[in-house]
Design an enzyme around this catalytic site. Sequence first.
Site, short mmCIF file in Angstrom:
data_model
loop_
_atom_site.label_atom_id
_atom_site.label_comp_id
_atom_site.label_asym_id
_atom_site.label_seq_id
_atom_site.Cartn_x
_atom_site.Cartn_y
_atom_site.Cartn_z
CD GLU A 79 20.22 94.99 32.35
OE1 GLU A 79 19.73 94.82 30.93
OE2 GLU A 79 21.28 94.68 32.60
CD GLU A 102 23.65 91.43 36.72
OE1 GLU A 102 24.21 91.50 35.61
OE2 GLU A 102 22.66 91.34 37.09
C1 XIL Z 1 23.80 87.93 30.75
C2 XIL Z 1 24.34 86.30 30.99
O1 XIL Z 1 25.60 86.37 31.28
C3 XIL Z 1 24.50 85.73 29.51
O2 XIL Z 1 24.97 84.59 29.52
C4 XIL Z 1 23.08 85.80 28.76
O3 XIL Z 1 23.34 85.42 27.57
C5 XIL Z 1 22.53 87.29 28.82
O4 XIL Z 1 22.46 87.85 29.81
N1 XIL Z 1 22.84 92.16 32.97
C6 XIL Z 1 21.96 91.19 33.66
C7 XIL Z 1 22.46 89.67 33.46
O5 XIL Z 1 21.19 91.57 34.38
O6 XIL Z 1 21.29 89.02 33.46
C8 XIL Z 1 23.14 89.57 32.09
O7 XIL Z 1 23.54 88.50 32.10
C9 XIL Z 1 24.24 90.39 32.08
C10 XIL Z 1 23.91 91.91 32.27
#
Ligand code: XIL
Length: 421
Positions: free
Chosen positions: A191, A332
């Site tokens: 990101e 994801e």
């Molecule tokens: C999120 C997790 O699910 C949470 O538990 C944490 O608090 C914050 O991060 N994109 C990503 C992930 O790459 O690492 C993120 O995960 C969700 C969005």
Amino acid sequence: MKINTKKILAIIILFTLGIGIGMTIFEKPQLSQATSGNDLVEINSVNPDTNVVTKTAIEKSLYKASKRLKIGTAIKSKNLESESYKAVLNQNFNLVVPEYEMKWYQIQPEINKYNFSVMDKIVEYAKLNDKEIYGHTLLWYRSIPSWVEPYLNSLPEAQRGQALKTILKDFITTIVNRYKDVVKSWDVVNEVLEDFSRAKTPPSIYRTDNIFDKYIGSKDEYNIPEYIKLGFQYAREADSKAKLFYNDYQVEYYNSVEASYGGSIKSENMYNMVSGLIKMGVPIDGVGIQSHVTNSEKLDKQAFTKNNIQNYPLYKTMDAYNKLGLEVKITEMDVAVYQENSTTVNPEKLLEQANTYQNYLLVCILFDNCTSFTVWQFSDNFVWYGKNFPGKKEDYHPNIFDRKYNPKPAYFALLKTLSEN
Ligand code: XIL
């Protein structure tokens, strides 16, 4: 011949229902877990080339139904304390991603202190149950330990950039080395591209709200921030064989008019960045398309087949990375269906959610360079959405099992798509 009109009528109704909802699933009378060890589901599949319908009884297991793709889910180490959670996990997934356990703040809570305990629990589980682990994530603006910025600020200004490179390299080297034998692929950089759902004037390609931009900042040839190259180089130096990925969200709209939020700009930006990295000789093996689908209004009304999915945004995106010679992972996926009453969700919306999951999976199956399909948790009990999502987490229902671990239409749509393709 005696015509049984009632029977014919029943068949017509059943058939129409099946076509109407896009998939027909008959739950078999439950086979007892104790005797069969399995939970079977009977699926009516329509072959898109011949329209021939076949009936198959298959085991309710996503990864067993998958011919080639690894099927993954994000998990938290704490989830492994629940037997009902583990039953669904064991049955359906052969790849796990630590939801936070590998993030920098977790691994290095103090400048000279590493803490691997929670990640090690996931490793132990994965080894015991023969699950692959996908590493997540090495360079992310949101996982910086709280000591980092005060530490940098305690140094003379001219030294801060170099100091950040040194501590970042130390973290990446330590974690990649430690988990080398179990983690074969990594989200290295996560990101860094600007998010166009947040209005920015003038828009910048890269995020500027983070310490990497602030302290390292310098741009390489192709105008790419230097820290991106460094992240990949540090990871490659630590493990010469691991597969290294760039990972981001809202980047599956390459060359697409149906793009989300700020159009397809972020998707084009990712493509250009990755092409630049390749030209510069940066060691990148692939891209992770997160696939957080958060706009309930834009879910898919239609489930596509391999014969008519070619204009789907993810298809065009996958094709573009395929031509660059890169591997792609869906890393994801979740699909928000916002509805304020958490016990009932509009069935039509659940079907659109199922279509959306199914279309993403189908694209991944159709491209040999797409190697895994991962959801970000599988039960609506575990919704990660933070403060950018108004309302209660429970109102989003983004996952493929409900809060009681009952499979939702999206689950059956994935199962069916895997078993048919
Ligand atoms: C999120 C997790 O699910 C949470 O538990 C944490 O608090 C914050 O991060 N994109 C990503 C992930 O790459 O690492 C993120 O995960 C969700 C969005």
